[in-house]
Design a protein around this motif. Structure first.
Motif, mmCIF file in Angstrom:
data_model
loop_
_atom_site.group_PDB
_atom_site.id
_atom_site.type_symbol
_atom_site.label_atom_id
_atom_site.label_comp_id
_atom_site.label_asym_id
_atom_site.label_seq_id
_atom_site.Cartn_x
_atom_site.Cartn_y
_atom_site.Cartn_z
ATOM 1 N N ALA A 106 0.834 -1.202 0.000
ATOM 2 C CA ALA A 106 0.000 0.000 0.000
ATOM 3 C C ALA A 106 0.859 1.237 0.000
ATOM 4 O O ALA A 106 1.945 1.262 0.551
ATOM 5 N N VAL A 107 0.337 2.258 -0.654
ATOM 6 C CA VAL A 107 1.002 3.552 -0.661
ATOM 7 C C VAL A 107 0.063 4.577 -0.073
ATOM 8 O O VAL A 107 -1.087 4.299 0.226
ATOM 9 N N ALA A 108 0.575 5.801 0.106
ATOM 10 C CA ALA A 108 -0.237 6.858 0.713
ATOM 11 C C ALA A 108 -1.325 7.294 -0.259
ATOM 12 O O ALA A 108 -1.076 8.069 -1.159
ATOM 13 N N GLN A 109 -2.514 6.763 -0.082
ATOM 14 C CA GLN A 109 -3.641 7.112 -0.944
ATOM 15 C C GLN A 109 -4.762 7.624 -0.054
ATOM 16 O O GLN A 109 -4.890 7.262 1.107
ATOM 17 N N ASN A 110 -5.643 8.416 -0.646
ATOM 18 C CA ASN A 110 -6.789 8.906 0.092
ATOM 19 C C ASN A 110 -7.897 7.861 0.177
ATOM 20 O O ASN A 110 -8.715 7.895 1.076
ATOM 21 N N GLU A 111 -7.944 6.912 -0.799
ATOM 22 C CA GLU A 111 -8.992 5.922 -0.828
ATOM 23 C C GLU A 111 -8.534 4.663 -0.107
ATOM 24 O O GLU A 111 -7.371 4.277 -0.175
ATOM 25 N N PRO A 112 -9.468 3.941 0.588
ATOM 26 C CA PRO A 112 -9.101 2.697 1.240
ATOM 27 C C PRO A 112 -8.805 1.618 0.207
ATOM 28 O O PRO A 112 -9.349 1.618 -0.891
ATOM 29 N N MET A 113 -7.912 0.670 0.581
ATOM 30 C CA MET A 113 -7.521 -0.390 -0.331
ATOM 31 C C MET A 113 -8.019 -1.725 0.204
ATOM 32 O O MET A 113 -8.172 -1.924 1.410
ATOM 33 N N GLU A 114 -8.253 -2.671 -0.718
ATOM 34 C CA GLU A 114 -8.707 -3.993 -0.344
ATOM 35 C C GLU A 114 -7.782 -5.045 -0.954
ATOM 36 O O GLU A 114 -7.284 -4.875 -2.071
ATOM 37 N N GLU A 115 -7.578 -6.159 -0.221
ATOM 38 C CA GLU A 115 -6.693 -7.219 -0.704
ATOM 39 C C GLU A 115 -7.397 -8.039 -1.781
ATOM 40 O O GLU A 115 -8.577 -8.379 -1.657
ATOM 41 N N MET A 116 -6.667 -8.343 -2.859
ATOM 42 C CA MET A 116 -7.189 -9.154 -3.962
ATOM 43 C C MET A 116 -6.469 -10.499 -3.951
ATOM 44 O O MET A 116 -5.248 -10.571 -3.762
ATOM 45 N N ASN A 117 -7.226 -11.586 -4.185
ATOM 46 C CA ASN A 117 -6.650 -12.923 -4.171
ATOM 47 C C ASN A 117 -6.015 -13.319 -5.501
ATOM 48 O O ASN A 117 -5.170 -14.199 -5.558
ATOM 49 N N SER A 118 -6.475 -12.643 -6.571
ATOM 50 C CA SER A 118 -5.967 -12.988 -7.894
ATOM 51 C C SER A 118 -5.961 -11.757 -8.775
ATOM 52 O O SER A 118 -6.844 -10.888 -8.662
ATOM 53 N N VAL A 119 -4.956 -11.679 -9.661
ATOM 54 C CA VAL A 119 -4.883 -10.544 -10.561
ATOM 55 C C VAL A 119 -6.059 -10.542 -11.532
ATOM 56 O O VAL A 119 -6.439 -9.505 -12.078
ATOM 57 N N SER A 120 -6.674 -11.711 -11.748
ATOM 58 C CA SER A 120 -7.829 -11.782 -12.653
ATOM 59 C C SER A 120 -9.042 -11.044 -12.104
ATOM 60 O O SER A 120 -9.987 -10.756 -12.833
ATOM 61 N N GLU A 121 -9.042 -10.735 -10.812
ATOM 62 C CA GLU A 121 -10.154 -10.005 -10.208
ATOM 63 C C GLU A 121 -10.099 -8.515 -10.519
ATOM 64 O O GLU A 121 -11.066 -7.796 -10.269
ATOM 65 N N LEU A 122 -8.984 -8.041 -11.029
ATOM 66 C CA LEU A 122 -8.839 -6.631 -11.335
ATOM 67 C C LEU A 122 -9.500 -6.316 -12.672
ATOM 68 O O LEU A 122 -9.156 -6.903 -13.702
#
Length: 525
Positions: free
Chosen positions: A36-52
């Motif tokens: 994670a980097v300094a972002q204003n939006e919250p981040m969520e963990e992804m299990n697979s790159v295909s989910e992007l």
């Protein structure tokens, strides 16, 4: 794998971040906790790159993203399922991500020293040194923000209340034969203390003070009234009002007003660029704000807004201008009142339409488009006084309105309305009052925040009167032509020159034309 630490002092993107962190992970051969980097939006963990949703196998950093997800489980994405790989990163943001990874690696060193070579440790040390300046700067900024936050918390007068307001200063003059008016300088100040106790409710404590008296135009007509003159002449004494808005459910919202509860406060008027509740930041006249039938009544009020669907809203409200007065013939249910019902349909963002019905009662001498007073805030004197007959008879009125708005594009919007009030002079006869208008709004004209506006129509005009004796009166339409240009000088200061032309003052085209010019300065905070 060698990493180039000589990063240019420019913005990277998130793909580059992933590739670099992946390279570091391969070199150190350790599981990573976060990228994670300094972002204003919250981040969520992804299990697979295909989910992007926005990452394809053809993307140059696809293998790096796949490795972060499959091997280390540390691929983070936005809540909408996108990675936004081309989104720019500053060195500070990159440094924050690297710092998080290195902290995770250092945590693993204690239990996996045998897996870490001296070369890996030297490379990690060089990486920390490369971004030491950025990390130190970030920590200093955070410390500074904490100090400022503490100061603000200590200085604020309430943790639940926010103060907003407007101060209006206007210079106005009128020209025309028979117009006995000198140039005037007027002011009006509004302060609103907005409080919230749940995050979804709003308590408004309203304070207004000013010396903005109505103009003395021929025939005492209410045409050309400025927005700053609405309840604006308090002789510089403070006027107070309160309102509380809260939800009963996701679909139902309730509004309670102690006094001066105007119908346009809780009802969508479908005039988004011109209506600001007479706050001095859009149109210069009351007529251009919204359909004048909304000014028939005000006072202690209760209103419900029910969201039938995403595009359909049903509004019902009741206001009593004599609600606070516990005297016979007055009070909440035995004095002047206005009850409104409206269906607002907004099938798409650029278009909206409202269908309105208002039933109202006014005691002898009280009928007027005056927000529960006998003042003429909009329309001719003939219409507001029902040709002088209101002073001798109570009035019950049924008003019907159609309002619509259409945004042709982000820079051009149209709006308009038609209103009919059928007033019955109890014990005498009936009267018909009509009003209509078409408006053109030009938002962000010249620069962001500016607003150009043109509105043409007829202020409330008495067109029919069926009473014994057939009293004579002029039936001419009370045309109103208005142009203004709001220049947003700063975030908090706007300057608005405007011109109003009344071709038939007091609904009589034989009366000389009246021209009104104003220069309004509004301070918003």
């Amino acid at each position: 794998m060698q990493i180039n630490f000589g990063l240019p002092r420019q913005k990277w993107d998130r793909f580059t971040m992933a590739a670099s962190v992946w390279g570091l992970a391969l070199t150190a051969n350790l599981p990573l906790i976060s990228t994670a980097v300094a972002q204003n939006e919250p981040m969520e963990e992804m299990n697979s790159v295909s989910e992007l949703a926005d990452v394809r196998p053809s993307d140059w950093a696809y293998s790096a993203l796949q490795g972060l997800a499959d091997r280390y489980g540390c691929l983070l994405a936005y809540p909408d399922g996108t990675y936004k790989g081309n989104q720019a990163l500053t060195r500070y943001q990159f440094a924050a991500g690297v710092d998080a990874c290195l902290n995770a690696i250092q945590t693993q060193i204690a239990s996996a020293v045998s897996e870490i070579s001296s070369q890996d440790l030297q490379q990690m040390q060089r990486l920390q040194e490369e971004f030491a300046a950025e990390l130190a700067t970030m920590r200093a900024r955070v410390d500074g923000l904490e100090v400022r936050t503490a100061e603000l918390e200590g200085q604020q007068f309430s943790a639940t209340t926010k103060l907003v307001g407007t101060a209006i200063f206007s210079v106005t003059d009128a020209w025309g034969d028979g117009t006995d008016m000198e140039p005037s300088f007027q002011e009006r100040v509004r302060l609103l203390f907005n409080s919230s106790f749940t995050g979804n409710d709003l308590l408004i404590s309203f304070i207004q003070v000013g010396n903005s008296d109505l103009f003395n135009l021929p025939g005492e007509t209410g045409e050309g009234t400025l927005t700053s003159q609405v309840l604006g002449d308090t002789d510089n004494e403070v006027a107070l009002a309160m309102a509380y808005v809260f939800p009963l459910s996701e679909q139902l919202k309730v509004s309670l007003v102690t006094n001066t509860g105007v119908l346009s406060f809780f009802t969508p008027t479908v005039n988004p660029y011109f209506d600001d509740l007479d706050d001095g930041t859009t149109s210069i006249s009351t007529f251009a704000q919204h359909n004048p039938i909304y000014r028939l009544g005000a006072g202690a009020a209760l209103a419900l807004n029910y969201k039938v669907s995403d595009s359909l809203t049903l509004t019902g409200g009741y206001s009593a201008s004599e609600g606070p007065t516990p005297e016979p013939g007055k009070g909440l249910f035995n004095g002047n009142y206005a009850a409104i019902g409206q269906l607002t349909w907004k099938p798409a963002e650029p278009f909206a339409i409202g269908l309105t019905y208002i039933n109202s009662y006014f005691g002898t001498g009280d009928f007027a488009y005056g927000f529960g007073t006998d003042l003429s805030y909009v329309g001719t004197d003939v219409a507001n006084t029902l040709n002088g007959l209101r002073d001798n008879f109570p009035v019950v009125a049924n008003s019907y309105g159609v309002q619509t708005a259409l945004a042709l594009n982000p820079k051009v919007a149209l709006s308009g309305w038609v209103g009919l009030t059928k007033a019955r002079l109890i014990g005498l006869g009936d009267a018909d009052i009509w009003t209509y208008a078409v408006g053109l709004a030009l938002p962000d004209l010249g620069k962001q925040g500016n607003l150009g506006g043109l509105i043409v129509g007829s202020a409330p005009t008495l067109r029919g009167l069926d009473v014994p004796g057939s009293p004579s009166f002029n039936h001419d339409w009370a045309y109103h032509v208005e142009g203004f240009y709001k220049y947003q000088a700063t975030d908090h200061i706007s300057v608005t020159p405007g011109l109003i032309w009344l071709p038939a003052p007091n609904q009589d085209q034989d009366n000389p034309d009246v021209f009104m010019g104003t220069l309004r300065t509004t301070l918003s905070f």
